[in-house]
Structure formats: structure tokens, C-alpha cells
Design an enzyme around this catalytic site. Structure first.
Site, PDB file in Angstrom:
ATOM      1  CD  GLU A  82      -3.092  -0.908   0.313  1.00  0.00           C
ATOM      2  OE1 GLU A  82      -3.506   0.250   0.129  1.00  0.00           O
ATOM      3  OE2 GLU A  82      -3.544  -1.906  -0.283  1.00  0.00           O
ATOM      4  CB  SER A 102     -42.849 -36.620  43.733  1.00  0.00           C
ATOM      5  OG  SER A 102     -44.005 -37.430  43.625  1.00  0.00           O
TER       6      SER A 102
END
Length: 829
Positions: free
Chosen positions: A90, A466
Site C-alpha cells: 500500500e 413429587s
């Protein structure tokens, strides 16, 4: 000659005038546009869009929410080879120029003059930072001029390292990745500092065109771009000959990697997202928040595996539904089958596979992500045809009776082999809390989140059966009953004008056992005794007691069916109530968010749950609440902002008693008397040692207590149990309630899940049963009458009582004539 001199003078004058006009124009443009430019100081405080990340208590990544995958890193974390690769690709003069490239700008100016538009920007890294943070992507003179001015300013305000860091964290690099760290994770499944030179060069080639040079979607063009960058790095002496040759010859290894999850807990992740969205709205997905949950990663992993194995075991017990799709593939070539399977989802441990061929008692199959294997007979001979919850067809004798070539099936790994499997139709949920403060240690909302996102742990209201009985019995103990109280287990009929017929409740065994001690009735789960106990203490009394533990009164039936667990509760509500039994009678609230940090690591929120500490004195803290979080109300008691965590000494007027501790955490409310808490715990230990939870003796511990639960027609199976450190609830059932099968109970369907989890969860927990509180004693009693044992009684049992409730009457000795004189207890401890 004079003419030539005249022309040269004229040209010089025109050049000077042109230059002056150009400078004037540039100066005018500068003074016109400069005041309108944004303040580059904002770059020093820039907040990049970063996703929400959710972690376990021990820092394992659970999930990530947000459109952009980004993990910002500092310049010092960027490998030198990547810095050089990006410079080569770049802007090779980045560390020496003033922010602009004169040659590049001249080229752009020429293009503008000759074609009317800018074809190549001549941008430096600094100019791209200016464009990415402040400007549009429009190609025009005005935007380019602003870009130049901003770049010059950025170079004055920021260091080269700061500019480079902004750039590599901001840029888009394809596949939702923003920044080089996210790109490394997505393309290679590793961090940026773990990549090879070739891989770094590949990423450095992406900013120019993330789609065109993408190594996944365009590997050939990406390879050309990578090799060009490597050649540039070599020519600029960034790498030597050997490194260049190695990198240039490295194949393209990029493939898509999703977010690297450390811990699978999607139901909890969604709970976090849903809870916080109410407070942060869309900013939740962009502000880089880190949420640390209360989950213990080892326990969560154990819960995941326990639920999967428990539900898969259930489905094998009831038979094979058949292939997921018959004749799903006709072309059985590897390429065709692999392409088909790639589109099929994986559900937890269940991988999709295609049957290639069958031969007697084996089959050749192709598994997604694995390829061809041979499925052996002992890995599929369980597959009797499913005929219903209580019936299966004949056992298969050949593989062809189970499936045929082209069928889509499911398999899972078992040890080093592959086993035929199927996606369970039955579902389950699991929750585990810390009894000390209600922290959620593990939570599973179903077999697989991808298959079904409904969170049964928090959303499914089911009857506990239960599993609710311990609270009815504990309420009775608070009303003066003892573990030795005798209740008649005998038939009973209730008349109710609201019912079409009389209610004749029964024990599961259809038998009646006569006078029964309260302890025995609970660990053997006797329904008729439970009904008589509730009728004796009163429905209102029991309901008030249940609500202390967090049960919703509106979902508790106002009749005697409450004693059999006909209420509607979620697994999370039930395990929270059981926490009050596990911690010896204190109320805690479940919470799953421990703290929230912003992107910079500042703590925005810290949980402050009610905590069990019987010997503590609470010391109030000063709390500073930020404006944006002042109204946040997460699960459990909480605190926002910064806090002075230094414990302040109590005032002289409230000096704590000697031996007590100071606590900066709010103290949990006591909701049950210590003697009641100990007695119900002691009784529930018998559920494990001699009752319906005997399978849990495989854990070889003395501190466990719990209770099974099964509803009418076996539609729900439960087990809830605990020690002092962990309380957990397992539930199994169908989303649309229907029978699990006549042989499926809490002890067969849910308890194995609980056991598998507890084997891991309690690995570091000391085996220490709850201590007997002051004011309680153990005496020998007659198991038949609950009275004190007569001297020399062989079958006497020890029972615990509050001192003021010890029986005074001695049981009759059937081997001696009764004289009417009062005997004395054989032994009292």
C-alpha cells in the site's frame, strides 16, 4: 533571435502568473475548505464498531453479537512481517512521508485533467485513514483536496504508529471481518501473530479489493496478489531469499472460520442478549461491551454433555424412527454426497451422513466433514422400529432392515467409533446454581439450540410432581411435625362439586402401606401421606411457605392436588427454590450476569447478589451510578458504576458480635428455621441412600440430598438435588405434553443427567454433610410407631428432633408384658 527571446520572456511571465494563480487558488481553496474540516483530535478518542462479546466467569468466549466482526489490537501487537507486507502493498514510504504521496497525487491530477475523473487515488495510508473515518468514497477534486488537508493535519496530531493502528483496525477485509485480527480469525482461525509470512501477505492484499482478492471466493486472483506482495517485500529487502521462496510456494490455506467459541452455552448467551438489549438498544451490537456471566465453564460443558447423553439414551430405549430422509441422494459419488451434506446442519454431537451401501450386518456411510467409514453392527443393532412410547418392533437382523443406500441418517461418535443416532423428539432442560448466592453455574435449555431455540429452562412451565413434595413436608416440619410423625397411608376419597367425579388419589404402586413415618413417606414418595399432610397443615399455610422460596402464588393450585406437585413451574424457578433447601433455609435470587465492561475495560455494572452468610454483618457501600446506567435492573441484586469496596467498620451502636464477619454483599433473607432446614435435608439424604434416587449412590458421597419427580402418565420426569456448593435440576419431557412411557420416571429419565453432571461439578467440592444445628438431638426410635425405642430393641433407628419435640413415650416391647410403668429411653444423643 529577438522574437525567440520575446517568446521566452512571455512564457516565463505566463508561468509565473500561472503559478501565482495556482498558489492563490490553492490558498483560497485551503481557507475555504479548512474551517469546514472535522477535528482530527477525534481520532484519538475514536470508538470502532465492535461486537458484544459474552464470556464465562473464567473468561471463556461464549458468543459474539454484532454485524461487524472486529477485535481491535495495538500497534505493538502487529507482527513486523505484516507491517512490511502492508507497506509493500500500500505505502512503502509511510514512515517517512508527510502524509501525502506527491508522485501519486500528480498522477491523479493528470488523470483528472485528461479524462475528467480520478482513476487511481495515489492515496497513502494516512489519506485512507482520513477517508475511512471522515469522508465519503466519492471520487472528486473537492473530496481529494479535503483528504489531503486532513492527512496533513493527522500527521501533525498523531504518531505514525497511531495512524497505522487506526488503519489496520478500521479496514474491511471481507466476510464481515473488520481489522486484521478479525481477518486472521476468519480466514485462518488464528490470531494475527500466529500467521506465516504468506498468510500475512494474503491479508495485506485484501484492503485494495476485499472481494476480488478474497482467498476463499477468488483463490487464484488472491494467490496472484499475495505473490506480487511477497515479491515486493523481497525487492524492498523486507524478507530474504529463503523466506521469499518458502512463502511463495506455500499453498492457499484460507477457509472460513466462524467465531471461535470456547464454551457452548447458546441459551445463556441469548438470555444475556435479550436482557441487555432492553437497556442498550442497537448500541449493544456496536459498542464493544464485554459481558462476564456467572457460568463455570467445566460445569457448563458437563451439563451440555449430560443432557445430550441423557436424551439420546432415552431415544435409543424407545426405538428408531427411521432415516431422517429416505433416498435423499441418488448420485452416490463422493462429490455429490459431500455437496449435499455440506448443506445439512449439525445438531450438537449428531452429524448428518448418507448411506452408500449395506451388506449383511454392516454399512458403508459418508459422514459430513469426515468422509467414508464402515458402520459396524454393534453400533446400529439397537435400532428396533419405534411403535410408540411403550412398544417397539422386532430387533433388526441386517443393516438393510434399518436403512438403505441414499438415505440421510444421523451418527455420533462413541469413543473411537461412530454410532447410529437420531435427533431426539423428547426434550430436556438443566439448571445449576450456587446455593450461596444464586449464581447460575450451568444452564441448558434443550437438546440443541440450532435445532430448537426455545429455552425450556426459563420458559417451559411444567408440573413438578413429587419434586414439590419437600416443600410441603418442610412446611409441616415448621408446623410441629417431626420426621417420626406417623401419618396413615390409606385410601381416601375427596368430593368436589367442581369435578365431574370424586377424586381417588393413589400411590404409584396402587398399594396402601398403613401408618407411615413422615421421613419414610418422603423418601418413598407416598402420595396419600402427602395429601394428608397438606390437609392437616392447611393449603393457605403451605402456599405461604412455598412463596417464600420464590414460587408464584398465582400458579399454585388452591386445592389438595398441590401436595402432588400440580403447580406450574420452570426448571429455573424450581432449582432456585431448591437452593433454599441446599443453603439451610435462605432465599437467593438467580442471576447470570456478573459484570459488564466497556470496550476500554471500565466496569459499567457489577452484580451484588443476596449472599448466604449466617455469621456476617452487612456493611453498606457507597455507590456511584452513571447516568446512562442508572435504571439498569438485571436479574438479582445489582450495582452499577464505580464502588468503594472497602469495608467500613460498624458503628459502636451496631458493633457486630464477637466471631462475626463483615460483608459488603447484601445478606440473604432467612426463610426457614435452622432445625427445619436440617431435618428436611437429612430426610432428603435418604432419597439418595434408600429411596427413589438410589442411582446417585454411584457418586459415592455422603453429602447429597435430592428428590425425584414424575407427573401423571409420566409426562414429566424430574430430579433436583444438591450439596452445600451446587444445586441442580434436570427435567425431561415432550414440548407438547405426552407420556414418556410407562417405564420412564424421574429416577430413570432425569436422574442419570443429574448424576453425569454432578460427577464433574463436585470434583473439587469437599464431601461435608450439613452440620446438625444447636438445639437438635438424635434418639433411637421404634420404626413402626415413631416412639422412643424400648431397651434392647434390635430394629431401632436413629432419628433427629428439636430438643423440645423429642418423643416422651416409649414404644411397647412386644416380647414383655406391659406393667404400665414408664420406661426410659435406651439411648439419647
Amino acid at each position: 533571435m529577438n522574437l525567440l527571446r520575446s517568446l521566452l520572456k512571455l512564457g516565463l511571465k505566463l508561468t509565473i502568473v500561472g503559478a501565482l494563480l495556482g498558489v492563490t487558488a490553492l490558498a483560497g481553496a485551503y481557507f475555504y475548505y479548512a474551517p469546514k474540516l472535522p477535528d482530527v483530535q477525534a481520532l484519538k478518542e475514536v470508538r470502532l464498531q465492535t461486537p458484544l462479546r459474552v464470556f464465562s466467569a473464567d473468561d471463556k468466549l461464549i458468543s459474539e453479537f454484532g454485524e461487524k466482526r472486529r477485535t481491535p489490537i495495538g500497534f505493538e501487537q502487529v507482527p513486523d512481517n505484516f507491517v512490511n507486507a502492508l507497506l509493500a502493498a500500500e505505502d512503502r514510504d509511510f514512515f517517512s512521508h508527510i502524509g501525502i504521496d506527491i508522485k501519486g497525487l500528480a498522477r491523479a491530477a493528470y488523470q483528472l485533467a485528461s479524462s475528467g475523473r480520478i482513476q487511481s487515488g495515489g492515496s497513502t495510508i494516512t489519506m485512507q485513514v482520513a477517508k475511512n473515518f471522515f469522508l465519503t468514497r466519492e471520487r472528486s477534486f473537492v473530496r481529494k483536496f479535503n483528504e489531503i488537508l486532513l492527512s496533513l493535519r493527522i500527521e501533525q496530531e498523531l504518531s505514525k504508529e497511531e495512524i497505522f493502528e487506526l488503519y489496520v483496525n478500521k479496514i474491511y477485509l471481507g466476510h464481515r471481518s473488520y481489522g486484521i485480527q478479525a481477518a486472521a480469525n476468519i480466514y485462518y482461525g488464528q490470531n494475527i501473530d500466529q500467521l506465516t509470512i504468506a498468510q500475512l501477505a494474503m491479508i495485506a492484499g485484501l484492503p485494495k479489493a476485499p472481494s476480488a482478492y478474497n482467498p476463499i471466493t477468488n483463490p487464484s486472483r488472491a494467490l496472484e496478489r499475495r505473490n506480487w506482495i511477497l515479491k515486493r517485500m523481497h525487492s524492498l529487502s523486507f524478507i530474504n531469499d529463503e523466506a521469499y521462496e518458502i512463502a511463495r510456494n506455500e499453498p492457499v490455506t484460507a477457509e472460513y472460520h466462524g467465531t471461535q467459541i470456547d464454551l457452548y452455552a447458546p441459551y445463556v448467551a441469548e438470555m444475556v442478549r435479550n436482557e441487555l438489549y432492553q437497556h442498550f438498544d442497537e448500541a449493544l451490537y456496536t459498542d464493544g461491551l464485554k459481558v462476564y456471566t456467572t457460568l463455570n465453564s467445566d460445569m457448563q460443558a458437563a451439563a451440555n454433555l449430560a443432557v445430550e447423553n441423557g436424551l439420546l439414551a432415552y431415544t435409543e430405549r424407545h426405538g428408531y424412527f427411521g432415516p431422517e430422509k429416505a433416498q435423499a441422494v441418488t448420485d452416490l459419488s463422493d462429490e455429490s454426497v459431500a455437496a449435499f451434506l455440506k448443506k445439512q446442519p449439525t445438531y450438537g454431537p449428531l452429524e448428518p451422513a448418507i448411506v452408500l451401501s449395506t451388506e449383511k450386518q454392516q454399512a458403508s456411510i459418508y459422514i459430513k466433514g469426515t468422509g467414508q467409514i464402515t458402520l459396524e453392527w454393534d453400533m446400529m443393532n439397537w435400532a428396533q422400529p419405534y411403535k410408540g412410547p411403550n412398544r417397539m418392533g422386532k430387533a433388526p437382523k441386517t443393516a438393510e432392515e434399518i436403512f438403505q443406500a441414499g438415505d440421510l441418517i444421523r451418527v455420533r461418535q462413541q469413543d473411537s467409533n461412530w454410532r447410529l443416532a437420531q435427533v431426539p423428539q423428547v426434550q430436556g432442560a438443566f439448571t445449576a446454581l450456587s446455593p450461596r448466592n444464586g449464581a447460575v453455574l450451568a444452564l441448558v435449555g434443550g437438546f440443541n439450540f440450532i435445532h430448537n431455540k426455545f429455552n425450556r429452562a426459563t420458559q417451559a412451565q411444567r408440573q413438578p410432581g413429587s419434586n414439590l413434595k419437600p416443600f410441603i413436608y418442610a412446611s409441616a416440619l415448621e408446623q410441629g411435625f417431626t420426621p417420626a410423625t406417623i401419618i396413615n397411608d390409606a385410601p381416601v376419597v375427596f368430593h368436589d362439586n367442581n369435578l365431574e367425579s370424586n377424586w381417588r388419589p393413589e400411590n404409584y404402586s396402587k398399594k396402601f402401606y398403613g401408618p407411615t413415618r413422615l421421613r419414610e413417606a418422603l423418601y418413598k414418595s407416598r402420595n396419600l401421606v402427602s395429601i394428608r399432610i397438606l390437609r392437616s397443615i392447611g393449603i393457605d399455610t403451605a402456599t405461604e411457605f412455598l412463596t417464600r422460596f420464590g414460587f408464584d402464588k398465582a400458579r399454585l393450585p388452591g386445592n389438595l392436588s398441590l401436595s402432588l406437585g400440580s403447580a406450574d413451574v420452570t426448571p429455573l424457578e424450581l432449582v432456585t427454590a431448591y437452593a433454599g433447601l441446599a443453603n439451610q433455609g435462605y432465599k437467593v435470587q438467580p442471576y447470570f450476569i456478573e459484570r459488564i465492561e466497556d470496550a476500554e475495560g471500565n466496569v459499567l455494572f457489577q452484580a451484588r447478589p443476596d449472599t448466604v452468610c449466617p455469621d456476617c454483618t452487612y456493611v453498606e457501600q457507597s455507590i456511584e451510578v452513571p447516568d446512562n446506567l442508572g435504571d439498569i435492573q438485571l436479574s438479582g441484586n445489582t450495582e452499577t458504576g464505580t464502588t468503594d469496596t472497602t469495608a467500613q467498620p460498624a458503628s459502636a451502636a451496631s458493633e457486630p458480635p464477637t466471631g462475626t464477619q463483615l460483608s459488603t454483599q447484601p445478606l440473604a433473607e432467612q426463610i426457614m428455621q435452622p432445625d427445619t432446614a436440617y431435618m428436611i435435608y437429612n430426610i432428603m439424604q435418604d432419597v439418595i441412600t434408600r429411596g427413589t434416587g438410589r442411582r446417585a449412590t454411584s457418586l459415592k458421597r455422603s453429602d447429597l440430598a435430592g428428590k425425584t419427580g414424575t407427573t401423571n402418565d409420566q409426562k414429566d420426569a424430574w430430579f433436583s438435588g444438591f450439596n452445600k456448593d451446587v444445586v441442580a435440576t434436570a427435567w425431561v419431557g415432550f414440548d407438547q405434553p405426552s407420556t414418556l412411557g410407562r417405564r420412564e420416571f424421574g429416577g430413570t429419565a432425569a436422574l442419570p443427567i443429574w448424576i453425569d453432571f454432578m460427577e464433574t461439578a463436585l470434583s473439587d467440592s469437599a464431601d461435608e454433610p450439613a452440620a446438625q444445628p444447636d438445639g437438635m438431638i438424635s434418639v433411637r426410635i421404634d420404626p413402626k410407631t415413631g416412639l422412643l425405642a424400648y431397651p434392647g430393641q434390635d430394629n431401632a433407628l436413629f432419628e433427629v428432633f428439636p430438643e423440645n419435640q423429642v418423643p416422651t413415650e416409649i414404644a411397647m416391647n412386644p416380647n414383655q408384658p406391659q406393667t404400665g410403668s414408664a420406661d426410659t429411653p435406651d439411648e439419647i444423643f
